[in-house]
Design a protein around this motif. Structure first.
Motif, PDB file in Angstrom:
ATOM      1  N   TRP A 175       0.729  -1.349   0.026  1.00  0.00           N
ATOM      2  CA  TRP A 175       0.088  -0.149   0.098  1.00  0.00           C
ATOM      3  C   TRP A 175       1.007   1.263   0.101  1.00  0.00           C
ATOM      4  O   TRP A 175       0.508   2.401  -0.110  1.00  0.00           O
ATOM      5  CB  TRP A 175      -0.967  -0.054   1.344  1.00  0.00           C
ATOM      6  CG  TRP A 175      -0.318  -0.336   2.504  1.00  0.00           C
ATOM      7  CD1 TRP A 175      -0.403  -1.481   3.194  1.00  0.00           C
ATOM      8  CD2 TRP A 175       0.513   0.707   3.253  1.00  0.00           C
ATOM      9  NE1 TRP A 175       0.530  -1.406   4.466  1.00  0.00           N
ATOM     10  CE2 TRP A 175       1.068  -0.135   4.445  1.00  0.00           C
ATOM     11  CE3 TRP A 175       0.880   1.952   3.084  1.00  0.00           C
ATOM     12  CZ2 TRP A 175       1.629   0.431   5.417  1.00  0.00           C
ATOM     13  CZ3 TRP A 175       1.724   2.418   4.353  1.00  0.00           C
ATOM     14  CH2 TRP A 175       2.122   1.669   5.130  1.00  0.00           C
ATOM     15  N   LYS A 199      -2.513  -7.858  -8.077  1.00  0.00           N
ATOM     16  CA  LYS A 199      -3.230  -7.311  -7.143  1.00  0.00           C
ATOM     17  C   LYS A 199      -2.856  -6.150  -6.231  1.00  0.00           C
ATOM     18  O   LYS A 199      -1.723  -6.482  -5.768  1.00  0.00           O
ATOM     19  CB  LYS A 199      -3.834  -8.742  -6.057  1.00  0.00           C
ATOM     20  CG  LYS A 199      -4.836  -8.266  -5.103  1.00  0.00           C
ATOM     21  CD  LYS A 199      -5.170  -8.975  -4.024  1.00  0.00           C
ATOM     22  CE  LYS A 199      -4.017  -8.587  -3.203  1.00  0.00           C
ATOM     23  NZ  LYS A 199      -4.605  -7.406  -2.298  1.00  0.00           N
ATOM     24  N   TYR A 231      -8.640  -8.627  -0.269  1.00  0.00           N
ATOM     25  CA  TYR A 231      -7.808  -8.994   0.927  1.00  0.00           C
ATOM     26  C   TYR A 231      -6.695 -10.079   0.291  1.00  0.00           C
ATOM     27  O   TYR A 231      -7.260 -10.974  -0.663  1.00  0.00           O
ATOM     28  CB  TYR A 231      -8.757  -9.507   1.712  1.00  0.00           C
ATOM     29  CG  TYR A 231      -9.238  -8.657   2.503  1.00  0.00           C
ATOM     30  CD1 TYR A 231      -8.933  -7.710   3.191  1.00  0.00           C
ATOM     31  CD2 TYR A 231     -10.942  -8.970   2.609  1.00  0.00           C
ATOM     32  CE1 TYR A 231     -10.017  -6.643   3.777  1.00  0.00           C
ATOM     33  CE2 TYR A 231     -11.864  -8.019   3.341  1.00  0.00           C
ATOM     34  CZ  TYR A 231     -11.246  -7.039   3.876  1.00  0.00           C
ATOM     35  OH  TYR A 231     -12.027  -6.074   4.526  1.00  0.00           O
ATOM     36  N   GLY A 277      12.277  -3.673   5.892  1.00  0.00           N
ATOM     37  CA  GLY A 277      13.784  -3.376   6.035  1.00  0.00           C
ATOM     38  C   GLY A 277      13.728  -2.665   7.493  1.00  0.00           C
ATOM     39  O   GLY A 277      12.761  -1.937   7.926  1.00  0.00           O
ATOM     40  N   LEU A 439      18.155  -4.515   3.381  1.00  0.00           N
ATOM     41  CA  LEU A 439      17.424  -3.999   2.389  1.00  0.00           C
ATOM     42  C   LEU A 439      18.600  -2.940   1.849  1.00  0.00           C
ATOM     43  O   LEU A 439      19.180  -2.936   0.922  1.00  0.00           O
ATOM     44  CB  LEU A 439      16.073  -3.697   2.380  1.00  0.00           C
ATOM     45  CG  LEU A 439      15.337  -2.848   1.423  1.00  0.00           C
ATOM     46  CD1 LEU A 439      15.461  -3.882   0.176  1.00  0.00           C
ATOM     47  CD2 LEU A 439      14.038  -2.402   1.710  1.00  0.00           C
TER      48      LEU A 439
HETATM   49  P1  NAD Z   1       1.706  -7.053   3.252  1.00  0.00           P
HETATM   50  O1  NAD Z   1       2.565  -8.004   3.183  1.00  0.00           O
HETATM   51  O2  NAD Z   1       0.668  -6.827   4.542  1.00  0.00           O
HETATM   52  O3  NAD Z   1       0.781  -6.774   1.934  1.00  0.00           O
HETATM   53  C1  NAD Z   1       1.344  -6.737   0.666  1.00  0.00           C
HETATM   54  C2  NAD Z   1       0.388  -7.404  -0.335  1.00  0.00           C
HETATM   55  O4  NAD Z   1       0.184  -8.797  -0.396  1.00  0.00           O
HETATM   56  C3  NAD Z   1      -1.231  -6.819  -0.294  1.00  0.00           C
HETATM   57  O5  NAD Z   1      -1.427  -6.703  -1.660  1.00  0.00           O
HETATM   58  C4  NAD Z   1      -1.741  -7.980   0.311  1.00  0.00           C
HETATM   59  O6  NAD Z   1      -3.172  -7.903   0.185  1.00  0.00           O
HETATM   60  C5  NAD Z   1      -1.122  -9.027  -0.006  1.00  0.00           C
HETATM   61  N1  NAD Z   1      -1.238 -10.112   0.579  1.00  0.00           N
HETATM   62  C6  NAD Z   1      -1.321 -10.338   2.040  1.00  0.00           C
HETATM   63  N2  NAD Z   1      -1.263 -11.651   2.263  1.00  0.00           N
HETATM   64  C7  NAD Z   1      -1.266 -12.432   1.242  1.00  0.00           C
HETATM   65  C8  NAD Z   1      -0.960 -13.863   0.920  1.00  0.00           C
HETATM   66  N3  NAD Z   1      -1.251 -14.710   2.116  1.00  0.00           N
HETATM   67  N4  NAD Z   1      -1.092 -14.176  -0.038  1.00  0.00           N
HETATM   68  C9  NAD Z   1      -0.916 -13.346  -0.942  1.00  0.00           C
HETATM   69  N5  NAD Z   1      -0.971 -12.004  -1.019  1.00  0.00           N
HETATM   70  C10 NAD Z   1      -1.320 -11.579   0.186  1.00  0.00           C
HETATM   71  O7  NAD Z   1       2.323  -5.642   3.241  1.00  0.00           O
HETATM   72  P2  NAD Z   1       1.975  -4.142   3.168  1.00  0.00           P
HETATM   73  O8  NAD Z   1       1.548  -3.975   4.869  1.00  0.00           O
HETATM   74  O9  NAD Z   1       0.877  -3.815   2.321  1.00  0.00           O
HETATM   75  O10 NAD Z   1       3.346  -3.184   2.606  1.00  0.00           O
HETATM   76  C11 NAD Z   1       4.240  -3.097   3.942  1.00  0.00           C
HETATM   77  C12 NAD Z   1       5.349  -3.821   3.610  1.00  0.00           C
HETATM   78  O11 NAD Z   1       5.860  -3.820   2.609  1.00  0.00           O
HETATM   79  C13 NAD Z   1       6.549  -3.090   4.623  1.00  0.00           C
HETATM   80  O12 NAD Z   1       7.115  -4.437   5.404  1.00  0.00           O
HETATM   81  C14 NAD Z   1       7.494  -2.813   3.656  1.00  0.00           C
HETATM   82  O13 NAD Z   1       9.048  -2.822   4.168  1.00  0.00           O
HETATM   83  C15 NAD Z   1       7.276  -3.510   2.429  1.00  0.00           C
HETATM   84  N6  NAD Z   1       7.688  -3.176   1.241  1.00  0.00           N
HETATM   85  C16 NAD Z   1       9.129  -3.739   0.774  1.00  0.00           C
HETATM   86  C17 NAD Z   1       9.483  -2.831  -0.312  1.00  0.00           C
HETATM   87  C18 NAD Z   1      10.823  -3.307  -1.155  1.00  0.00           C
HETATM   88  O14 NAD Z   1      10.830  -2.935  -2.120  1.00  0.00           O
HETATM   89  N7  NAD Z   1      11.444  -4.329  -0.466  1.00  0.00           N
HETATM   90  C19 NAD Z   1       8.809  -1.842  -0.988  1.00  0.00           C
HETATM   91  C20 NAD Z   1       7.635  -1.389  -0.318  1.00  0.00           C
HETATM   92  C21 NAD Z   1       6.990  -2.016   0.788  1.00  0.00           C
END
Ligand code: NAD
Length: 508
Positions: A175, A199, A231, A277, A439
């Motif tokens: 997000w 998604k 979700y 990270g 990271l």
């Molecule tokens: P999240 O893991 O909660 O969700 C990410 C995505 O995965 C969403 O679209 C969510 O709906 C989906 N998702 C959740 N459970 C799933 C499942 N079981 N199977 C498939 N899809 C599923 O993460 P978030 O809260 O949306 O984002 C924040 C996190 O993302 C932080 O930890 C941040 O560091 C990380 N992030 C990493 C980078 C990178 O390049 N390393 C970049 C941006 C954000």
């Protein structure tokens, strides 16, 4: 000014306005459709805490339709000349540029980021991602290997390597930088000749929906780009576990990455996991300290600290420690939270009430552990009327924490930074490397030898010397350890979505 952007955003989804509430529909086989369940999820504007749209609550049935559409479109798309794929991606980039102001206002409402950040970073970068991969495929080259007659066996031969698209790509994004990260995945997949089922996060899906409409407008063939909302468990996991989706490109939290790996691993899927990270920011005594303070403040608080690359652990040499703490705490005041739609605001709203509650618990815990809070540590109390109920939190600077406490070990992903002194270079490196994450990292020093020596010893996929978040899209992007596996960006992203096939011709 805020009202101008509100007006602009009011028409963001007029083509699917149902009653008073915008509806965020799936894009399947070239059509915008509701979820099979007929159920909806409220989409909350973080700055007001009010629902501003409803999202299709999709499930496995919707994913199955999207994968069928993508599978059917794959043969034609993968054989579409690169020049034509490039042309469509460039048109889409052009549309994003043309709609930049409107998309920026939608992003700011949907995600809580400031309008200034949205219109100068998030949205333009989405167009840049598309342009980058659209043009990269026009200049890609493959290798040919000429082999002499070996001592034993057959005669001379020639092997050429072709990179063939792997099929339907599953692209799942978080997000925090919605359109930026969504396009960072779908652009290389589409450019490489894969079809996509993507998604976006259920917390900020609006600009992905808008992109889908633009893709229809510019003439992407039906089924090439499919977008499913809902979700993670209901709509994300069916993508991950679908047998006809061989490549999974995921960005999100480390715990979700582990879950995805446990599902996709036994199916022998190719995975790129870009995860969390806890990035160290090292300031040595020989640094340009003012520049380091400015950069560290920006690295801590840009986008409310909700960027995976944010520098959340600052380590400053003991001789400059007090100056660094004072400088960052002073500059933090320039990030006063305010209405994201006001172009003067530098800090918007956090993504959700839950996320703010998590940050509040972490700051309470830092306090309980003896941490000293130099600024922030609370919700703001002087917000404009429109956003008084939003999920805001003040930029917060903490000192006095020991390195093995949870606050120093776990990702916060908010406007909270800790600062710790160090005495020697070795100590700084040990502190920087002392978490499970790997990271990004930052080193500030004017000593060129130290700069490269330290950068080389840091356990991180990315090291910045005297700068932060400077990105060349050709360079590999990704983390080590619990920050993920694989690399995005440049040729590595295109290769991820293709299979290298060696074909050998023997000369008689
Ligand atoms: P999240 O893991 O909660 O969700 C990410 C995505 O995965 C969403 O679209 C969510 O709906 C989906 N998702 C959740 N459970 C799933 C499942 N079981 N199977 C498939 N899809 C599923 O993460 P978030 O809260 O949306 O984002 C924040 C996190 O993302 C932080 O930890 C941040 O560091 C990380 N992030 C990493 C980078 C990178 O390049 N390393 C970049 C941006 C954000």
């Amino acid at each position: 000014m805020a009202s101008t952007y509100l007006l602009m955003a009011a028409g963001w989804a007029h083509s699917n306005l149902w009653g008073d509430m915008q509806r965020i529909l799936n894009l399947i086989d070239g059509k915008l459709v509701p979820g099979e369940s007929g159920e909806w999820i409220d989409s909350i504007e973080p700055a007001t805490s009010k629902a501003h749209a409803q999202i299709a609550a999709s499930n496995k049935a919707d994913v199955d339709c999207a994968v069928d559409a993508a599978s059917n479109a794959f043969n034609q798309w993968s054989h579409t000349p690169a020049a034509r794929r490039s042309e469509l991606l460039l048109k889409l980039a052009h549309e994003i540029d043309d709609h930049c102001e409107r998309l920026a206002s939608v992003e700011a409402i949907d995600q809580g980021q400031t309008i200034t950040f949205a219109r100068t970073v998030d949205i333009p970068r989405a167009a840049a991602n598309l342009r980058f991969f659209a043009t990269a495929i026009l200049h890609d080259t493959d290798h040919v290997y000429h082999t002499d007659a070996p001592a034993v066996g057959s005669g001379a031969s020639m092997t050429y390597v072709k990179h063939v698209p792997r099929g339907v790509a599953g692209c799942i994004s978080p997000w925090n930088l919605p359109l930026y990260l969504f396009t960072w995945k779908i652009a290389p997949a589409l450019a490489a000749g894969c079809t996509v089922v993507a998604k976006p996060s259920e917390l900020s899906p609006a600009t992905a929906c808008e992109l889908g409409k633009l893709a229809i407008d510019v003439g992407f063939p039906a089924g090439v780009l499919n977008i499913i909302h809902g979700y993670g468990k209901d709509a994300g996991e069916p993508i991950i576990s679908h047998p006809s989706v061989p490549s999974i490109s995921f960005t999100g939290g480390t715990a979700t990455g582990a879950r995805i790996a446990s599902v996709a691993g036994p199916m022998f899927k190719r995975m790129s996991l870009e995860l969390g990270g806890k990035n160290p920011f090292l300031i040595f005594e020989d640094a340009d300290v003012d520049k380091a303070i400015d950069t560290a403040t920006r690295a801590a608080f840009t986008n409310q600290g909700e960027i995976c690359l944010c520098g959340s652990r600052i380590y400053a040499h003991e001789s400059i420690f007090e100056k660094v703490v004072r400088g960052i705490a002073e500059r933090a005041h320039t990030y006063a939270p305010g209405d994201p739609l006001d172009h003067k605001t530098r800090m918007g709203a956090l993504i959700s009430a839950d996320h703010r509650a998590k940050i509040e618990r972490i700051v309470d815990s830092a306090h309980a552990l003896g941490g000293k809070i130099h600024c922030g540590g609370a919700r703001p109390n002087n917000l404009p009327e429109r956003v008084r109920d939003g999920f805001f939190y003040q930029p917060t600077v903490i000192t006095g924490l020991v390195s093995d406490c949870d606050v120093e070990q776990e990702e916060i992903f908010g406007p909270v930074v800790s600062i710790t002194p160090f005495a020697t270079e070795d100590e700084a490196i040990a502190l920087a490397n002392g978490t499970k994450y790997g990271l990004a990292s930052v080193v500030f020093t004017e000593n060129i030898n130290r700069a490269h020596r330290v950068a080389d010893l840091l356990h991180a996929g990315i090291a910045w010397i005297n700068c932060w978040m400077v990105r060349d899209l050709r360079t590999p992007f990704g983390g080590m350890k619990a920050s993920g596996i694989g690399r995005e960006g440049g040729i590595e992203a295109l290769r991820f979505f293709t299979e290298a096939r060696s074909t050998t011709v023997a000369f008689s």
